[in-house]
Design a protein around this motif. Structure first.
Motif, short mmCIF file in Angstrom:
data_model
loop_
_atom_site.label_atom_id
_atom_site.label_comp_id
_atom_site.label_asym_id
_atom_site.label_seq_id
_atom_site.Cartn_x
_atom_site.Cartn_y
_atom_site.Cartn_z
N ALA A 415 0.96 -1.21 0.09
CA ALA A 415 0.07 0.18 -0.08
C ALA A 415 0.90 1.26 0.00
O ALA A 415 0.29 2.41 -0.51
CB ALA A 415 -0.87 -0.08 1.11
N ALA A 416 1.94 1.25 0.75
CA ALA A 416 2.70 2.49 0.95
C ALA A 416 3.57 2.59 -0.52
O ALA A 416 3.81 3.83 -0.91
CB ALA A 416 3.96 2.21 1.83
N ALA A 417 4.04 1.67 -1.37
CA ALA A 417 4.60 1.61 -2.50
C ALA A 417 3.60 2.10 -3.50
O ALA A 417 3.88 3.07 -4.34
CB ALA A 417 4.94 0.49 -2.86
N LEU A 418 2.29 1.71 -3.43
CA LEU A 418 1.30 2.23 -4.44
C LEU A 418 0.87 3.55 -4.36
O LEU A 418 0.51 4.16 -5.31
CB LEU A 418 0.11 1.27 -4.38
CG LEU A 418 0.27 -0.35 -4.94
CD1 LEU A 418 -0.88 -1.24 -4.45
CD2 LEU A 418 0.38 -0.29 -6.29
N ARG A 419 1.02 3.87 -3.08
CA ARG A 419 1.09 5.41 -2.73
C ARG A 419 2.08 6.32 -2.30
O ARG A 419 2.00 7.14 -1.51
CB ARG A 419 -0.22 5.48 -1.67
CG ARG A 419 -1.39 4.76 -1.87
CD ARG A 419 -2.46 5.59 -2.65
NE ARG A 419 -3.21 6.60 -2.00
CZ ARG A 419 -4.13 7.35 -2.69
NH1 ARG A 419 -4.27 7.51 -3.96
NH2 ARG A 419 -4.61 8.47 -1.99
N ALA A 420 3.02 5.74 -3.12
CA ALA A 420 4.35 6.44 -2.62
C ALA A 420 4.39 8.09 -2.81
O ALA A 420 5.12 8.68 -2.27
CB ALA A 420 5.45 5.72 -3.44
N GLY A 421 3.85 8.32 -3.87
CA GLY A 421 3.66 9.82 -4.03
C GLY A 421 3.12 10.65 -2.71
O GLY A 421 3.63 11.55 -2.33
N ARG A 422 1.94 10.05 -2.38
CA ARG A 422 1.51 10.83 -1.13
C ARG A 422 2.13 10.32 0.08
O ARG A 422 2.27 11.53 0.96
CB ARG A 422 0.11 10.02 -0.94
CG ARG A 422 -1.12 10.45 -2.03
CD ARG A 422 -1.46 11.89 -1.92
NE ARG A 422 -2.61 11.87 -3.00
CZ ARG A 422 -3.76 11.91 -2.63
NH1 ARG A 422 -4.24 11.58 -1.44
NH2 ARG A 422 -4.73 12.16 -3.73
N VAL A 423 3.09 9.47 0.32
CA VAL A 423 3.71 9.09 1.48
C VAL A 423 4.97 10.00 1.35
O VAL A 423 5.51 10.77 2.34
CB VAL A 423 4.16 7.69 1.35
CG1 VAL A 423 5.34 7.51 2.51
CG2 VAL A 423 3.11 6.63 1.71
N LEU A 424 5.56 10.20 0.20
CA LEU A 424 6.74 11.02 0.13
C LEU A 424 6.37 12.64 -0.03
O LEU A 424 7.36 13.38 0.48
CB LEU A 424 7.52 10.80 -1.25
CG LEU A 424 8.28 9.54 -1.23
CD1 LEU A 424 8.98 9.37 -2.51
CD2 LEU A 424 9.70 9.82 -0.18
N GLU A 425 5.41 12.96 -0.01
CA GLU A 425 4.97 14.33 0.06
C GLU A 425 5.13 14.74 1.63
O GLU A 425 5.24 15.96 1.99
CB GLU A 425 3.36 14.54 -0.37
CG GLU A 425 3.39 14.80 -1.67
CD GLU A 425 2.01 14.86 -2.19
OE1 GLU A 425 1.00 14.78 -1.25
OE2 GLU A 425 1.67 15.05 -3.69
N VAL A 426 5.09 14.15 2.48
CA VAL A 426 4.69 14.34 3.84
C VAL A 426 6.04 13.86 4.59
O VAL A 426 6.30 14.01 5.84
CB VAL A 426 3.46 13.55 4.61
CG1 VAL A 426 2.23 14.36 4.02
CG2 VAL A 426 3.65 12.10 4.51
N CYS A 427 7.00 13.28 4.00
CA CYS A 427 8.35 12.94 4.85
C CYS A 427 9.73 13.37 3.75
O CYS A 427 9.41 14.02 2.57
CB CYS A 427 8.38 11.42 5.21
SG CYS A 427 8.14 10.26 3.81
N ASP A 428 10.70 13.05 4.12
CA ASP A 428 11.88 13.51 3.26
C ASP A 428 12.58 12.66 2.43
O ASP A 428 13.27 13.06 1.76
CB ASP A 428 12.86 14.03 4.62
CG ASP A 428 12.41 15.08 5.63
OD1 ASP A 428 11.90 15.93 4.74
OD2 ASP A 428 12.34 14.92 6.57
#
Length: 547
Positions: A415-428
């Motif tokens: 799930a984190a890989a599929l939404r990696a864009g959203r995940v990386l928007e909020v971390c470094d």
């Protein structure tokens, strides 16, 4: 007639020589129970178990690196009071001594397998401990490595840590096992020793003592009775590879100068000196579990601060990526009530455990921050088992509240890989753990040898998720690394770079080979290799497409 057998290549290089098979374990005699004096028999069994544990302690004291950690962990199993209780129960049920030992180990093994994850990884080790205990009890020869009087290729159904850690590279040219997987103890230890190794090669059961074989640890191929020309060509290539490794120095980069950070994995303070001396750009995965597991109480903030400060000082001026505690259902802590879980492999671990016990994560970040303030290493912190952007955002905010500027996330859940864009928007940054991501993507326990083909890090489905995560990193200009076993495969490392990965973290011994392989290819060639892999249907086809 020359024939080829295929498995999973887990140890670098190529070697040729005659086969010597690992001897079969001792078979206990027919059950003659009940014992006339169960109490006295139990004492003899306890003495045998302690002898086995002491032998492992001595082996661990002579070993170093991953082998030392594995052997010390294994030596604790025969001393587990729960094992002695099960043996006593079997004796009271009328079993003879050897069969009580076998029955108790079988019960213990089933419990560990049912727990999944970290504990399931220990289950296969129990077979070797059982065999050693029975041999000690009956006065039979201890299971061990063959000694044909000349260098040989070791072939076995599987290898226990005690066998693998005792390998002498001057005598053992290569290792081939019928079972095991890319993250088994055999794989990890063979890789750390630089031994060519192929696991999950079921056809190896047919190899007899003295059979000449050529083992290719890169391609996962065992050639039976190779002709002289084939062997000469392979060994000549291996010689050139070793020469390239000997001259491998400096930062990682492709042939056209594209930088790729090469980092090391660090799992204990015992490995710190060797890791720090490796020609790398820092630590890409600092596993902090060693401070928490196998103890009755939680480490204090002060204890943690001192341990982290020692690591940061050893890597002064370099990057250290700290993974916060990855414990929980499959790596239980003695001082935490985890409760019962029907499926521990999908349970409360990593960042999920931190939600249940927030004080532990708060203490850990306090200690990391304090240690960072005392040293000049570049400290990044990441959380394990993140599944959603909200989890990543909450962790990043918590890190920043502790004065830690670089907060990232492990990508281990599809799930984190599929939404990696959203995940990386909020971390470094993000770091992909290919071992867990692989088992969750393919729905296959990574320690189940029967599923080794699915667990191969060359699986296109797994690599597609790596590509999705790396693409999100490129779009947001945020680094994406890989810190699973995949990063230590030189050819696969080139594929990962072609997919857009910016750093690779691996066992220290793997760094020279990965650096040399990257230096032999341009970025465009790496991208071409990645495209070829994405067009393949399975891991075996992907390996062939690149090799």
């Amino acid at each position: 007639m020359t024939a080829e057998m295929t498995g999973i290549g887990v140890g670098p290089g190529v070697a040729a020589g005659p086969v010597a098979r690992l001897a079969a374990p001792p078979e206990p005699p027919a059950d003659t129970g009940p014992e006339a004096d169960p109490a006295a028999t139990l004492q003899r069994i306890k003495a045998a178990l302690e002898s086995v544990a002491s032998d492992l302690d001595e082996r661990a004291a002579r070993a170093s690196g991953p082998a030392k950690d594995v052997l010390f962990a294994q030596s604790m199993m025969p001393r587990d009071p729960a094992l002695a209780d099960r043996i006593a129960k079997a004796l009271s049920d009328g079993r003879s001594g050897p069969h009580a030992v076998a029955e108790a180990f079988a019960s213990f093994r089933a419990s560990l397998e049912a727990a999944g994850g970290y504990l399931a990884e220990r289950a296969a080790d129990l077979d070797d401990l059982r065999d050693r205990a029975v041999a000690e009890l009956l006065g039979l020869p201890m299971p061990g490595l063959p000694d044909p009087g000349r260098p040989f290729v070791l072939v076995a159904r599987d290898l226990a840590p005690a066998d693998t850690a005792g390998l002498d590279p001057e005598r053992v040219l290569a290792v081939v096992t019928q079972e095991g997987g890319p993250t088994s103890h055999t794989a990890i230890l063979a890789k750390s020793m630089g031994l060519p190794a192929v696991v999950a090669c079921a056809e190896a059961a047919s190899l007899g003592d003295g059979t000449e074989v050529l083992v290719d640890g890169r391609g996962g191929i065992v050639t039976v009775e190779p002709d002289a020309q084939t062997t000469e060509r392979a060994m000549s290539s291996e010689s050139r590879r070793r020469e390239a490794l000997a001259s491998s120095r400096g930062p990682g980069r492709t042939a056209d100068g594209t930088g790729v950070q090469l980092l090391v994995n660090l799992g204990s303070q015992a490995d710190l000196t060797a890791a720090a001396e490796t020609d790398s750009e820092g630590v890409g995965l600092f596993r902090t579990e060693f401070l928490f597991l196998d103890r009755a109480t939680a480490p204090t903030v002060e204890e943690q601060t001192e341990a982290y400060a020692a690591v940061f000082a050893a890597f002064a001026g370099r990057k250290v990526v700290v993974r916060t505690l990855d414990a929980g259902a499959d790596k239980p802590l003695a001082f935490v009530d985890h409760g019962a879980e029907p499926n521990p492999a999908l349970g409360v671990r990593g960042i999920r455990l931190a939600r249940r016990h927030p004080g532990m994560l708060d203490d850990q970040l306090t200690a990391v921050s304090a240690a960072a303030a005392r040293n000049e290493a570049e400290i990044w912190v990441m959380a394990p088992m993140v599944a959603t952007p909200a989890e990543a955002a909450d962790f990043a905010a918590l890190c920043r509240s502790h004065g830690l500027a670089m907060a990232g996330t492990m990508i281990e859940v599809p799930a984190a890989a599929l939404r990696a864009g959203r995940v990386l928007e909020v971390c470094d940054f993000a770091s992909i753990g290919t071992n867990d991501l692989g088992q969750y993507t393919l729905a296959a326990d990574r320690m189940n040898g029967e599923l080794a083909e699915l667990l191969d890090p060359w699986q296109p489905a797994l690599l597609e998720l790596v590509g999705l995560t790396a693409e999100a990193g490129r779009e947001l200009d945020k680094p994406v690394g890989v810190c699973g076993e995949a990063a230590s495969d030189p050819l696969l490392a080139c594929v990962l770079v072609g997919l857009g990965v910016t750093s690779l973290s691996m066992a220290p011994s793997a760094v020279p080979a990965v650096r040399a392989e990257l230096a032999s290819r341009t970025l465009a060639e790496c991208v071409e290799l990645a495209g070829a892999v994405m067009a393949c249907g399975d891991a075996a086809e992907a390996r062939r497409a690149v090799a």
